[in-house]
Structures are given as C-alpha cells and as structure tokens.
Design a protein around this motif. Structure first.
Motif, PDB file in Angstrom:
ATOM      1  N   ASP A   3      27.688  33.660  44.065  1.00  0.00           N
ATOM      2  CA  ASP A   3      28.687  34.422  43.331  1.00  0.00           C
ATOM      3  C   ASP A   3      28.448  34.300  41.832  1.00  0.00           C
ATOM      4  O   ASP A   3      28.637  33.236  41.245  1.00  0.00           O
ATOM      5  N   ALA A   4      28.053  35.400  41.203  1.00  0.00           N
ATOM      6  CA  ALA A   4      27.794  35.389  39.765  1.00  0.00           C
ATOM      7  C   ALA A   4      29.072  35.290  38.949  1.00  0.00           C
ATOM      8  O   ALA A   4      29.037  34.995  37.755  1.00  0.00           O
ATOM      9  N   GLY A   5      30.213  35.540  39.591  1.00  0.00           N
ATOM     10  CA  GLY A   5      31.493  35.354  38.904  1.00  0.00           C
ATOM     11  C   GLY A   5      31.910  36.501  38.012  1.00  0.00           C
ATOM     12  O   GLY A   5      32.599  36.282  37.009  1.00  0.00           O
ATOM     13  N   SER A   6      31.535  37.736  38.351  1.00  0.00           N
ATOM     14  CA  SER A   6      31.939  38.886  37.536  1.00  0.00           C
ATOM     15  C   SER A   6      32.552  39.959  38.430  1.00  0.00           C
ATOM     16  O   SER A   6      31.983  41.051  38.586  1.00  0.00           O
ATOM     17  N   PRO A   7      33.713  39.677  39.029  1.00  0.00           N
ATOM     18  CA  PRO A   7      34.324  40.649  39.937  1.00  0.00           C
ATOM     19  C   PRO A   7      34.761  41.908  39.203  1.00  0.00           C
ATOM     20  O   PRO A   7      35.213  41.868  38.053  1.00  0.00           O
ATOM     21  N   ARG A   8      34.639  43.025  39.859  1.00  0.00           N
ATOM     22  CA  ARG A   8      34.977  44.313  39.261  1.00  0.00           C
ATOM     23  C   ARG A   8      36.438  44.388  38.841  1.00  0.00           C
ATOM     24  O   ARG A   8      36.776  44.996  37.823  1.00  0.00           O
ATOM     25  N   ASN A   9      37.334  43.772  39.630  1.00  0.00           N
ATOM     26  CA  ASN A   9      38.763  43.900  39.350  1.00  0.00           C
ATOM     27  C   ASN A   9      39.299  42.803  38.438  1.00  0.00           C
ATOM     28  O   ASN A   9      40.514  42.621  38.334  1.00  0.00           O
TER      29      ASN A   9
END
Length: 331
Positions: free
Chosen positions: A38-44
């Motif tokens: 998980d790169a940790g940049s969620p769209r929401n």
C-alpha cells in the motif's frame, strides 16, 4: 536487493484501498499467505466522509481503511506501507510467479498478483479548484449529492458531458446553474436545460471564492461572480497502471455516451482476470466509475477466483503424486 528473506507469498495485493483490502481479507481467510503493498495515497483521501457503503455510511475514509488493514492482518495478511509498499515495477520470476520491486529497494515474491491500484483524478485547470476537491468541488452525486441537497450548485462547463451532469444533479437541487466556461451549449442542450429550469451563465471561470463555511461561489473573467455552495466538475479518470504496464498489460480508453472519460486496465468483470495468466485486477483501476462498495465487491470476486485457481493447482499436484505412487513399480 532485499528479497524479504526469500519468502514467497501465495498472493501479493498491490493497492490498499477498498478493493485491495477486501481481496486480501478474503484470501487470508482462505488460508493463503498474502502481502498487501500500500503506497498510502487513496483516491478518496480529500473527502471527510464516505457514503453509500452499507453499515459504514458517514465514516471517515481513513477510518475504514485502518479497520480493513486490521481485519486482514488479524488473519495473517502482511501489510507493507510507505516506500516498502510502493511498487515500482513487477517482473516474471524465472522459477515462476512474480517479483515486485519496491521504492525502498526491497522486493516481494508471489505466485499470483491482484492489482488494485485505483486511479488518479485529472481535474480542470481552474485556480483553487484542487484545494476544494472532495469537499465542495465534486463529481459524483451518489457520493455527495445528499450533503448539498437544495443548495445552489454550479456545474463547470467546458466538457461534453457537462449538460448531462446538470441534468443529473438537478435531482438533488432546484438551484442548478451551468457555467458555460470554455464550451457554449448548443440549441438542443439549451432547450433541455430550460425545461429543467437550469440557468446558463456565459463566461470563463477564473477562480473560486471561499468563506469561513466553505465554497461561496466562482469568479468569472471580467469580474462577475456566481453564487454556489458546490461546484460539479468532470475529472479525467487515469488508471494507475504503472505496475500493469511493467508486466506488458495495456490500458484502454473508457467512454461514456461516446465521450472519452479516461483509461482503465482491462479485466474480466466477473473474475477480475487480466490477459496475463496469474494476474487479476479489481476496483477503480478496471472500472473508473465504481463506488466504494462496488470496488470492494470486485476485490472479493477476484480473491475468490484466485483462491479457486490455487485450489485447482493443489489438486492437480496431489493427483500427480497419487498417480506416481500407484504406478507399477513405484516404491
């Protein structure tokens, strides 16, 4: 290069959003070894609350993801985040399966991949717009329409689907304005808008006006302003497909009503299987307009398909061993 101690996971899930975590949870409960990267940049991330997700309506997006990570980890899934969870590229391994190369210099080996990398929203080039994205600059009425119901709503023109957006958002408010911006609507479009009591304002939008309570309006070239409490835009949906491309998987265009709205990674809608054996995909990377619940469901469907293939593989191996033992002359 660090190879994670030589461990090979049954499945590596690239992406830690709703689709990826739902898939990881399902696979971990199926007793598979799973790594979530998980790169940790969620769209929401810009949104304060999520909506339409049964049982969690109104929850903060970060809260849902934290709960999902904890649930998947409770069944043995390993969660890698930040640089260790940022996958730069993937390669076929000589011994079978795949090797994922991460930003911290480590690598992860896995027999199967589930790509749930999501998408990036390309927003119109209007000063101040991105800073309000997900708060009062919106695109999905089913995600945010209730929160701005009955308020003055402006739809940013300049896009072929702007009139359609005005038509849809009219369901949530009788105070909808179409800002022509860089594309004036045609005669038939104006007739439709007039029938819906949607006003049309000519002039290019040059910025937003914001007060203590949020968006108050938009500024037009020449000094005129238009009141609104929500601004509807049409983003361009671009699949986050760097890992897929490194494996040779192409992205394709997505159209709505003959208008290209972005790109996606092609995958079977029922199983998530891609054109490359051993690789599945789920969520917004394959279906840009899916809401959170649909993305999570796609992650589950892909996980079940992966588990089924692994079970078939184990069964074939067991059958080969059994037949070898039963062969004449076998010790």
């Amino acid at each position: 290069m660090d190879t994670g101690g030589g461990r090979a996971y049954d499945v590596a899930v690239v992406g830690g959003g709703a689709a990826g975590l739902a898939g990881a949870l399902t696979l971990a409960r199926a007793r598979r070894t799973v790594a979530v990267l998980d790169a940790g940049s969620p769209r929401n991330a810009p949104a304060e609350h999520l909506h339409g997700y049964l049982g969690r309506d109104g929850a903060a997006p970060a809260e849902l993801l934290a709960t999902g990570r904890a649930e998947a980890a409770a069944y043995g899934a390993e969660i890698r985040s930040a640089a260790a969870g940022t996958v730069l590229a993937a390669d076929r391994a000589a011994e079978g399966g795949f090797v994922l190369r991460c930003a911290d210099g480590s690598s992860v080996r896995a027999g199967r991949l589930l790509l749930a990398t999501g998408l990036a929203d390309g927003l119109p080039d209007v000063p101040g717009l991105r800073e309000r994205w997900g708060r009062d600059v919106l695109h999905c009425p089913y995600c945010h329409g209730w929160e701005v119901r009955d308020r003055p709503i402006a739809v940013l023109g300049g896009h072929p689907l702007a009139v359609h957006q005005a038509q849809v958002w009219r369901n949530w408010s009788d105070r909808v304005t179409l800002l022509a911006h860089t594309r004036r609507p045609g005669a038939q479009e104006r007739e439709l808008l007039a029938a819906l009591a949607v006003s049309v304002v000519e002039g290019e939008v040059t910025g937003l006006t914001v007060g203590a309570g949020g968006l108050t309006g938009v500024a037009l070239r020449g000094g005129r302003s238009v009141e609104c409490r929500a601004l509807v835009v049409a983003p361009r949906f671009s699949a986050r497909a760097g890992v897929a491309r490194s494996l040779g998987l192409p992205v394709t265009g997505v159209e709505r009503d003959g208008v290209r709205i972005g790109t996606c990674l092609e995958a079977d809608p029922a199983t998530g299987a891609t054109a490359l054996r051993g690789v599945w995909a789920a969520g917004n990377v394959t279906s840009p307009t899916d809401q959170l619940a649909a993305a999570a469901a796609a992650g589950v469907r892909a996980a079940v398909a992966i588990s089924a293939e692994l079970i078939e593989e184990t069964t074939r191996q067991a059958l080969d061993v059994h037949r070898a033992r039963q062969a004449p002359g076998a010790q």
